[in-house]
Design a protein around this motif. Structure first.
Motif, PDB file in Angstrom:
ATOM      1  N   ALA A  20      -5.710  33.294 -16.423  1.00  0.00           N
ATOM      2  CA  ALA A  20      -4.678  33.819 -15.520  1.00  0.00           C
ATOM      3  C   ALA A  20      -5.192  33.997 -14.097  1.00  0.00           C
ATOM      4  CB  ALA A  20      -4.152  35.145 -16.068  1.00  0.00           C
ATOM      5  N   ASP A  21      -6.484  34.248 -13.942  1.00  0.00           N
ATOM      6  CA  ASP A  21      -7.059  34.410 -12.606  1.00  0.00           C
ATOM      7  C   ASP A  21      -8.157  33.372 -12.341  1.00  0.00           C
ATOM      8  OD1 ASP A  21      -8.848  35.351 -14.437  1.00  0.00           O
ATOM      9  OD2 ASP A  21      -9.347  37.189 -13.359  1.00  0.00           O
ATOM     10  N   GLY A  22      -8.113  32.235 -13.056  1.00  0.00           N
ATOM     11  CA  GLY A  22      -9.145  31.213 -12.930  1.00  0.00           C
ATOM     12  C   GLY A  22      -8.937  30.310 -11.727  1.00  0.00           C
ATOM     13  N   ILE A  23      -9.780  29.309 -11.603  1.00  0.00           N
ATOM     14  CA  ILE A  23      -9.771  28.425 -10.443  1.00  0.00           C
ATOM     15  C   ILE A  23      -8.471  27.634 -10.345  1.00  0.00           C
ATOM     16  CG2 ILE A  23     -10.855  26.333  -9.514  1.00  0.00           C
ATOM     17  CD1 ILE A  23     -13.540  27.524 -10.318  1.00  0.00           C
ATOM     18  N   PHE A  24      -7.899  27.193 -11.484  1.00  0.00           N
ATOM     19  CA  PHE A  24      -6.643  26.451 -11.428  1.00  0.00           C
ATOM     20  C   PHE A  24      -5.523  27.317 -10.857  1.00  0.00           C
ATOM     21  CE2 PHE A  24      -6.697  22.295 -13.794  1.00  0.00           C
ATOM     22  CZ  PHE A  24      -8.073  22.152 -13.741  1.00  0.00           C
ATOM     23  N   LYS A  25      -5.522  28.584 -11.185  1.00  0.00           N
ATOM     24  CA  LYS A  25      -4.511  29.481 -10.641  1.00  0.00           C
ATOM     25  C   LYS A  25      -4.679  29.637  -9.129  1.00  0.00           C
ATOM     26  CE  LYS A  25      -1.216  32.527 -10.492  1.00  0.00           C
ATOM     27  NZ  LYS A  25       0.187  32.053 -10.520  1.00  0.00           N
ATOM     28  N   ARG A  26      -5.883  29.496  -8.648  1.00  0.00           N
ATOM     29  CA  ARG A  26      -6.171  29.687  -7.228  1.00  0.00           C
ATOM     30  C   ARG A  26      -5.880  28.462  -6.380  1.00  0.00           C
ATOM     31  NH1 ARG A  26     -12.234  31.259  -7.204  1.00  0.00           N
ATOM     32  NH2 ARG A  26     -11.912  30.908  -4.966  1.00  0.00           N
ATOM     33  N   VAL A  27      -5.859  27.268  -7.011  1.00  0.00           N
ATOM     34  CA  VAL A  27      -5.846  26.075  -6.166  1.00  0.00           C
ATOM     35  C   VAL A  27      -4.972  24.932  -6.669  1.00  0.00           C
ATOM     36  CG1 VAL A  27      -7.821  24.910  -7.226  1.00  0.00           C
ATOM     37  CG2 VAL A  27      -7.437  24.674  -4.771  1.00  0.00           C
ATOM     38  N   VAL A  28      -4.491  24.960  -7.907  1.00  0.00           N
ATOM     39  CA  VAL A  28      -3.774  23.818  -8.484  1.00  0.00           C
ATOM     40  C   VAL A  28      -2.290  24.142  -8.606  1.00  0.00           C
ATOM     41  CG1 VAL A  28      -3.603  22.293 -10.491  1.00  0.00           C
ATOM     42  CG2 VAL A  28      -5.845  23.084  -9.717  1.00  0.00           C
ATOM     43  N   SER A  29      -1.446  23.169  -8.307  1.00  0.00           N
ATOM     44  CA  SER A  29       0.004  23.420  -8.274  1.00  0.00           C
ATOM     45  C   SER A  29       0.582  23.758  -9.639  1.00  0.00           C
ATOM     46  CB  SER A  29       0.736  22.210  -7.693  1.00  0.00           C
ATOM     47  OG  SER A  29       0.470  21.054  -8.449  1.00  0.00           O
ATOM     48  N   THR A  30      -0.077  23.348 -10.729  1.00  0.00           N
ATOM     49  CA  THR A  30       0.394  23.707 -12.073  1.00  0.00           C
ATOM     50  C   THR A  30      -0.405  24.874 -12.652  1.00  0.00           C
ATOM     51  OG1 THR A  30      -1.034  21.975 -12.956  1.00  0.00           O
ATOM     52  CG2 THR A  30       1.291  21.424 -12.655  1.00  0.00           C
ATOM     53  N   GLY A  31      -1.192  25.560 -11.827  1.00  0.00           N
ATOM     54  CA  GLY A  31      -1.949  26.706 -12.323  1.00  0.00           C
ATOM     55  C   GLY A  31      -1.031  27.803 -12.834  1.00  0.00           C
ATOM     56  N   PRO A  54      -3.231  19.963   0.586  1.00  0.00           N
ATOM     57  CA  PRO A  54      -3.932  21.238   0.447  1.00  0.00           C
ATOM     58  C   PRO A  54      -4.498  21.708   1.782  1.00  0.00           C
ATOM     59  CG  PRO A  54      -4.535  19.755  -1.340  1.00  0.00           C
ATOM     60  CD  PRO A  54      -3.717  18.958  -0.388  1.00  0.00           C
ATOM     61  N   ASP A  55      -4.516  23.039   1.972  1.00  0.00           N
ATOM     62  CA  ASP A  55      -5.100  23.565   3.193  1.00  0.00           C
ATOM     63  C   ASP A  55      -6.627  23.511   3.112  1.00  0.00           C
ATOM     64  OD1 ASP A  55      -5.953  25.728   1.641  1.00  0.00           O
ATOM     65  OD2 ASP A  55      -4.318  27.043   2.278  1.00  0.00           O
ATOM     66  N   VAL A  56      -7.286  24.015   4.133  1.00  0.00           N
ATOM     67  CA  VAL A  56      -8.741  23.904   4.205  1.00  0.00           C
ATOM     68  C   VAL A  56      -9.411  24.586   3.018  1.00  0.00           C
ATOM     69  CG1 VAL A  56     -10.787  24.600   5.507  1.00  0.00           C
ATOM     70  CG2 VAL A  56      -8.814  23.640   6.705  1.00  0.00           C
ATOM     71  N   SER A  57      -8.960  25.781   2.683  1.00  0.00           N
ATOM     72  CA  SER A  57      -9.563  26.517   1.577  1.00  0.00           C
ATOM     73  C   SER A  57      -9.368  25.781   0.259  1.00  0.00           C
ATOM     74  CB  SER A  57      -8.966  27.922   1.490  1.00  0.00           C
ATOM     75  OG  SER A  57      -9.485  28.615   0.373  1.00  0.00           O
ATOM     76  N   GLN A  58      -8.148  25.287   0.027  1.00  0.00           N
ATOM     77  CA  GLN A  58      -7.866  24.547  -1.207  1.00  0.00           C
ATOM     78  C   GLN A  58      -8.650  23.246  -1.261  1.00  0.00           C
ATOM     79  OE1 GLN A  58      -3.674  24.332  -0.476  1.00  0.00           O
ATOM     80  NE2 GLN A  58      -3.182  26.150  -1.693  1.00  0.00           N
ATOM     81  N   THR A  59      -8.779  22.586  -0.105  1.00  0.00           N
ATOM     82  CA  THR A  59      -9.557  21.353  -0.029  1.00  0.00           C
ATOM     83  C   THR A  59     -11.009  21.597  -0.415  1.00  0.00           C
ATOM     84  OG1 THR A  59      -8.143  20.347   1.646  1.00  0.00           O
ATOM     85  CG2 THR A  59     -10.421  19.585   1.557  1.00  0.00           C
ATOM     86  N   CYS A  60     -11.585  22.653   0.141  1.00  0.00           N
ATOM     87  CA  CYS A  60     -12.986  22.960  -0.162  1.00  0.00           C
ATOM     88  C   CYS A  60     -13.182  23.247  -1.642  1.00  0.00           C
ATOM     89  CB  CYS A  60     -13.449  24.155   0.668  1.00  0.00           C
ATOM     90  SG  CYS A  60     -13.528  23.828   2.432  1.00  0.00           S
ATOM     91  N   LEU A  61     -12.254  23.998  -2.233  1.00  0.00           N
ATOM     92  CA  LEU A  61     -12.401  24.360  -3.637  1.00  0.00           C
ATOM     93  C   LEU A  61     -12.196  23.153  -4.543  1.00  0.00           C
ATOM     94  CD1 LEU A  61     -13.138  26.632  -5.447  1.00  0.00           C
ATOM     95  CD2 LEU A  61     -10.748  27.363  -5.522  1.00  0.00           C
ATOM     96  N   GLU A  62     -11.261  22.264  -4.189  1.00  0.00           N
ATOM     97  CA  GLU A  62     -11.094  21.041  -4.986  1.00  0.00           C
ATOM     98  C   GLU A  62     -12.369  20.197  -4.958  1.00  0.00           C
ATOM     99  OE1 GLU A  62      -8.581  16.851  -5.177  1.00  0.00           O
ATOM    100  OE2 GLU A  62      -7.700  18.561  -4.146  1.00  0.00           O
ATOM    101  N   MET A  63     -12.961  20.057  -3.770  1.00  0.00           N
ATOM    102  CA  MET A  63     -14.213  19.314  -3.670  1.00  0.00           C
ATOM    103  C   MET A  63     -15.310  19.970  -4.492  1.00  0.00           C
ATOM    104  SD  MET A  63     -14.207  18.463   0.393  1.00  0.00           S
ATOM    105  CE  MET A  63     -15.881  17.828   0.320  1.00  0.00           C
TER     106      MET A  63
END
Length: 632
Positions: free
Chosen positions: A379-390, A551-560
Motif C-alpha cells: 500500500a505504501d510501496g514504490i509502485f504506489k509512489r510512482v506507477v499509474s496502476t499503483g 513522469p515528472d523529475v522525481s518519478q523519472t529518477c525513481l523509475e530509473m
C-alpha cells in the motif's frame, strides 16, 4: 571403538560461518554414534571452510541412514550455512555425501539424508525448511533511496539552470548512465522500427499476435494505412498473407488509477496494429488509445502530425510498462514459481529427486517475493509512489490476468503457435526461448529417467501425487481455465511440468527482467505513469502537452533507480546449468548435468555468433546471463 572420518563444509557466501557450538551424530541401521562436538584447535566453521573431524561409535553402525546436526548458541546467536557433510567409514571405505545446503538458525537440530535420490519415504522423517537467510545478496531498499536521492538532487539543479528546454533534462539524466542499450534507445526511441523491435525483443515480448481480421472495436480502413504498406499491396492482402499483427491492451480497460502526491494519474487500454514491412521490418501502422472507438478516441496514424503520432506511441509504451512489470514479470514468473516453491517445500522430502532437481531453481524466490510484497507493491510501496496502476489498480490488473492464465501459454512452443507468431523475422526472443526450452526439456527428461523407469513409477509415487495436487488445487485453485490436472499419469506429463517450472524461473524471468533498465532508463520510451489524459484531438498535441504528460523529475529518477536495481546482475548469481550445491551424487545424474551444460554452451556460442556485428544485440537469453533461479 569404531572411528568415522567426518568432513563438514561451510557455505561460501557472506555470513555463512558461525562461532556457535556444532554437534554431530551418525545414525545407521544398527544404532547411532556418540553425540560429538565438532571442535578442532583454532577456528571452526569459517566461511568457505572444509573441516575434518573424528566421530566414534562403540559398535559398528551398519549402513548409514542419516547425519544429525545440532547448533547451539555460544555467546551470541550466529546462524550457520552448511553445504554438505561427508562420512568415511572405518577402514577407509567409500565416503558417503550428505547434501545439506541450508541455514541452521537458532538452537536447532536437522537430520540430513545421503545424497542418493529416493522416491519413497523410509523410516526417517525429513525436516524440510526454507532457505530464509538472504544476507549475501544485500538487496536493501536503502540502495534505491540513495540512488534516487542523489540523482534527484542533481537533476533539480539542472532543471533550474535549463528550465527553458524540453527533453534536454532527460538527456542529461542519461549522461549519468553509460550502458550501450539505454544510449541506443535514447537515440532511436522515436523511430517506428525501434517501436516494433521492442514488441518482439523488449521486456514484454509475449503480447504480439497475428491479426487475421480486424477487431470490431478497431475500425481501421485500408485507406488509413495504405501509405504505410509496401507498394502494390493492400491491407486485406496483408491480412490474408499473415503480415499484420496486433497488440491489444484490453486488460487495462477500466483499471483504477493511482493518485500520487494528491494528483491523479492516467492509464489507457490501447490497440496497436503492426505490419511486417518487407524493407522496414515490423512497424506500427495504427493506434487507438481506448477500447471504444469514437470522436474522442481517434485512430492515430504515422502520417498524422509527428507529435501526435509520437504521443500515441508513448501511450502504448506506458501500457507496456504496466503489463510487463505486473503481469509478464511479477505474476507470470515470480508468483507462478512461488507455487512450485511452496508445494515442493510442503510435499517433497529433501531426498526426493524432484526436490533435488527443483531446489537450485527455487533459490531465494520466496524471499525476494516477500520483499516485493512489502517494498514494491504494498500500500505504501514504490509502485504506489510512482506507477499509474499503483495501489488498487495493480491488484485488479493482476487478478484479471490470473483468472485467464493457462498452462499451455507457459510452454513456448504452444505460446508462439497460439499467437501466430512463428514466422516473424528477427524475433530473437522466440528463437532463443525455443532453443532453451528444448535444452531444459531434454535435461529434465534425462534426470527423470534416472529415477522413474516407466509411467507406473510416476503414478505410484505418493509424494509426487501429493505435490501435483498441491500445485493444481492450492496454487491454481481459482483459475478455471488453467488446464493442469491434479494428478500425474505418466513421465511425459511430469517432464513437461518440471520443464515449465525451470524454464519460467530461468529463461522466461531473464527475458522480462534483465532488460528492463535498458528499455526504461530513457523514460519517455517506457514511462511508468502519465500525468494527463489521452489526447482526443490530433492537431492539439504540442511538445508542452507531451512533457506535461510524462513522469515528472522525481518519478523519472525513481523509475530509473528501480529498473536499474531490479535489472542489474546480482553479485552472487548462479548461471543457468551451474549447480554449486551438489544435491545429486549418482554418476548417471552427473552425466545428464554435464550434457545439459554442453548444450547450453552450444546455445551460447550460437547466440554470440548470431549477434556478432549487430548494431543492437539481443543477449538477454545468453545462458551465461540467465540466473538459475529468481533472486531479484
Amino acid at each position: 571403538m569404531e572411528e568415522y572420518k567426518v568432513t563438514v563444509a561451510t557455505g561460501t557466501s557472506e555470513y555463512s560461518g558461525t562461532n556457535n557450538y556444532i554437534y554431530v551424530t551418525l545414525v545407521g541401521e544398527n544404532g547411532q554414534s556418540e553425540r560429538t562436538i565438532l571442535d578442532n584447535p583454532g577456528l571452526d566453521f569459517c566461511r568457505g571452510a572444509v573441516d575434518e573431524y573424528k566421530v566414534c561409535s562403540s559398535a559398528p553402525l551398519g549402513p548409514l541412514l542419516l547425519v544429525r546436526l545440532e547448533k547451539q548458541r555460544y555467546w551470541v546467536e550466529d546462524n550457520w550455512f552448511c553445504r554438505y557433510v561427508t562420512v568415511e567409514p572405518p577402514g577407509g571405505g567409500t565416503a558417503l555425501t550428505f547434501p545439506c545446503y541450508r541455514w541452521l538458525i537458532g538452537d536447532v537440530k536437522v537430520e540430513i539424508r545421503e545424497g542418493t535420490g529416493n522416491t519413497a519415504l523410509k523410516s526417517v522423517s525429513e525436516i524440510t525448511e526454507m532457505l530464509s537467510q538472504f544476507q549475501s545478496l544485500q538487496k536493501e531498499i536503502g540502495v534505491l533511496k540513495l540512488l534516487t536521492g542523489s540523482v534527484d538532487y542533481y537533476i533539480k539543479k539542472l532543471l533550474f539552470i535549463h528550465s527553458d528546454s524540453t527533453f534536454f533534462i532527460l538527456w542529461l539524466i542519461n549522461l549519468l548512465i553509460i550502458p550501450m542499450v539505454p544510449e541506443y534507445c535514447m537515440e532511436h526511441w522515436k523511430e517506428d522500427w525501434f517501436f516494433g523491435y521492442q514488441c518482439l525483443n523488449g521486456s514484454n515480448p509475449r503480447m504480439i499476435q497475428r491479426c487475421k481480421e480486424l477487431p470490431g472495436n478497431f475500425p481501421v480502413s485500408g485507406d488509413m494505412v495504405q501509405g504505410s504498406l509496401a507498394p502494390r499491396t493492400t491491407l486485406d492482402k496483408e491480412l490474408k498473407a499473415g503480415n499484420i499483427y496486433l497488440i491489444d491492451y484490453a486488460i487495462m480497460d477500466g483499471v483504477p488509477t493511482n493518485v500520487i502526491r494528491g494528483k491523479p494519474q492516467y492509464i489507457a487500454a490501447p490497440l496497436c496494429l503492426l505490419y511486417e514491412h518487407p524493407d522496414q521490418g515490423l512497424i506500427p501502422i495504427a493506434i487507438q488509445l481506448g477500447q471504444t472507438p469514437g470522436l474522442d478516441t481517434p485512430i492515430f496514424l504515422p502520417n498524422d502530425p509527428p507529435l501526435a503520432w509520437l504521443l500515441a506511441k508513448i501511450w502504448v509504451r506506458h501500457s507496456e510498462f504496466q503489463v510487463f512489470q505486473l503481469l509478464s514479470h511479477l505474476l507470470r514468473t515470480h508468483l507462478l514459481v512461488e507455487v512450485f516453491c511452496v508445494a515442493t517445500l510442503r510435499q517433497l522430502p529433501a531426498v526426493h529427486p524432484v526436490y533435488k532437481l527443483l531446489a537450485p531453481h527455487l533459490r531465494y524466490t520466496l524471499e525476494i517475493n516477500c520483499r516485493g510484497r512489502t517494498q514494491l507493491v504494498s500500500a505504501d510501496g514504490i509502485f504506489k509512489r510512482v506507477v499509474s496502476t499503483g495501489g488498487e489498480g495493480l491488484l485488479v490488473l493482476s487478478q484479471r490476468e490470473y483468472k485467464v492464465l493457462t498452462y499451455r501459454s507457459l510452454q513456448p512452443c504452444w505460446d508462439f503457435q497460439q499467437r501466430g507468431a512463428t514466422t516473424l523475422k528477427d524475433y530473437f526472443y522466440r528463437e532463443h526461448s525455443l532453443m532453451l526450452w528444448d535444452a531444459i526439456h531434454s535435461f529434465v527428461s534425462g534426470m527423470i529417467s534416472v529415477y522413474y523407469h516407466c509411467d507406473s513409477d510416476v503414478v505410484e509415487d505418493p509424494e509426487l501425487q501429493n505435490w501435483i495436487k498441491d500445485i493444481a488445487e492450492e496454487g491454481f485453485v481459482d483459475v478455471p481455465t488453467f488446464g493442469l490436472s491434479n494428478e500425474l499419469k505418466n513421465k511425459a506429463e511430469l517432464v513437461t511440468l518440471l520443464s515449465v517450472a525451470i524454464f519460467t524461473s530461468t529463461a522466461q524471468h531473464a527475458a522480462t527482467n534483465n532488460g528492463q533498465f535498458d528499455w526504461c532508463a530513457w523514460v519517455p520510451n517506457t514511462p511508468c505513469t502519465m500525468r494527463h489524459p489521452t489526447p482526443t484531438d490530433k492537431d492539439a498535441v504540442t511538445m508542452e502537452m507531451i512533457m506535461d504528460s510524462l513522469p515528472d523529475v522525481s518519478q523519472t529518477c525513481l523509475e530509473m533507480a528501480i529498473t536499474w536495481h531490479l535489472g542489474r546482475p546480482q553479485p552472487d548469481a548462479v548461471p543457468l546449468g551451474q549447480y554449486p550445491e551438489q544435491y545429486f551424487t549418482e554418476p548417471q545424474a552427473q552425466e545428464v548435468i554435464d550434457r545439459f551444460r554442453k548444450e547450453l554452451k552450444d546455445i551460447e556460442e550460437h547466440i554470440l555468433s548470431q549477434n556478432r556485428g549487430l548494431e543492437l544485440p539481443y543477449l538477454f537469453l545468453l545462458p551465461s546471463r540467465i540466473e538459475n533461479s529468481i533472486t531479484i
